[in-house]
Motif scaffolding. Structure first.
Motif, PDB file in Angstrom:
ATOM      1  N   GLU A   1      -5.419   0.647  -1.635  1.00  0.00           N
ATOM      2  CA  GLU A   1      -5.415   0.603  -0.170  1.00  0.00           C
ATOM      3  C   GLU A   1      -6.654  -0.101   0.371  1.00  0.00           C
ATOM      4  O   GLU A   1      -6.558  -0.975   1.250  1.00  0.00           O
ATOM      5  CB  GLU A   1      -5.341   2.023   0.395  1.00  0.00           C
TER       6      GLU A   1
ATOM      7  N   ARG B   1      -6.372  -3.714   2.361  1.00  0.00           N
ATOM      8  CA  ARG B   1      -6.729  -3.736   3.787  1.00  0.00           C
ATOM      9  C   ARG B   1      -7.963  -4.613   4.031  1.00  0.00           C
ATOM     10  O   ARG B   1      -8.065  -5.278   5.061  1.00  0.00           O
ATOM     11  CB  ARG B   1      -6.967  -2.310   4.277  1.00  0.00           C
TER      12      ARG B   1
ATOM     13  N   ILE C   1       0.837  -1.203   0.000  1.00  0.00           N
ATOM     14  CA  ILE C   1       0.000   0.000   0.000  1.00  0.00           C
ATOM     15  C   ILE C   1       0.872   1.253   0.000  1.00  0.00           C
ATOM     16  O   ILE C   1       0.628   2.212  -0.747  1.00  0.00           O
ATOM     17  CB  ILE C   1      -0.937  -0.012   1.220  1.00  0.00           C
TER      18      ILE C   1
END
Length: 308
Positions: A284, A288, A123
């Motif tokens: 991202e 995640r 990321i």
């Protein structure tokens, strides 16, 4: 980047967001005022400007169109290549995350921390690439994903995404030495890191290598000369229609010229440049979420048809 649907035909004439008019209105105003002045002089003092014939300006216009078309195609190829590279980065980031989560056991704290470190560095790499291409400070976006022990080295690095990639390579080496995955899986993961490095290098190539300045200068000069000469050649035959015709032609040529400039550098924040912020935010969120996190940032949505 503009992400709107095709506007209603009537609204096309009044759409300014994403249009090139705000950037070229001084040139349009200059050509319109000049054309109007020449038309008034011709009206009050007939035969002030001789009839040159349309053929001369037609040939010049065709030649200029070819130059502008070639430059526009070259600029669009750069823009499209940049978009393909960021699509490759999204693919590599998701693939590496899948491999990390699939092949590194998470039945103990060390395995889970190793997974989290590799995914977070991926990321951070995406955010760092965006900031490097746009020349903006990356620290606010990447610090949460890099361990505190690596912050000093990251601040000292001249190429932050390359530094993060070296950290990922170092962690991959630790995974190999600890025997967390097989040699074949290590090789596959390393291929993903290599592909991400290629994306970074290719984006830097596009960013650091503009189209030749001499060619750009030639197109600029020719466009100005043609649009300034045009009313002198048309006024004898078109009369009061000269300002309108010259303004439309100037809009086309100056618009193509300016749009080519905008597309030539695809990584900026202009209306027609790539939405790198939205793309890195997508990476991202996806990564995640793959880690099982629920406190995710929101998707970046278009504002008035513009996606940053």
């Amino acid at each position: 980047m503009i992400v709107r649907q095709t506007p209603h035909p009537f609204k096309i004439f009044f759409a300014l967001r994403g249009s090139i008019i705000p950037k070229i209105y001084p040139q349009l105003l200059l050509v319109t005022i000049l054309s109007t002045a020449i038309t008034i002089i011709q009206h009050w003092i007939p035969d002030s400007f001789p009839y040159y014939g349309i053929a001369t300006f037609t040939l010049l216009g065709i030649a200029l169109s070819l130059f502008l078309g070639f430059r526009n195609n070259a600029s669009y190829q750069r823009w499209w290549e940049a978009r393909m590279l960021w699509g490759q980065l999204v693919y590599d980031a998701r693939s590496l995350t899948r491999q990390v989560l699939s092949f590194i056991d998470d039945d103990n704290e060390h395995g889970r921390e190793t997974q989290r470190t590799m995914v977070y560095l991926t990321i951070a790499f995406a955010h760092a690439v965006r900031h490097r291409l746009r020349g903006t400070p990356p620290w606010a976006d990447i610090k949460p994903f890099v361990t505190a022990v690596d912050h000093d080295g990251m601040h000292q690095a001249k190429n932050v995404p390359d530094h993060i990639m070296r950290l990922m390579g170092k962690h991959l080496g630790d995974i190999r030495r600890q025997g967390l995955v097989s040699e074949q899986v290590i090789q596959n993961m390393d291929e993903r890191l290599t592909s991400m490095t290629i994306v970074l290098a290719a984006c830097e190539r596009i960013h650091n290598t503009p189209l030749p300045f001499a060619y750009m200068l030639l197109v600029h000069r020719t466009t100005y000369l043609y649009c300034i000469m045009l009313p002198f050649g048309l006024v004898a035959s078109l009369g009061w229609a000269t300002p309108l015709v010259c303004a439309v032609i100037a809009y086309t040529f100056f618009g193509l010229d300016t749009l080519s400039e905008e597309l030539e550098e695809p990584f900026g924040l202009a209306a027609n440049q790539l939405p790198l912020t939205a793309l890195s935010r997508t990476i991202e969120i996806n990564l995640r979420e793959a880690l099982g996190e629920t406190n995710l940032p929101t998707d970046i949505m278009p504002i008035d048809g513009y996606l940053p």
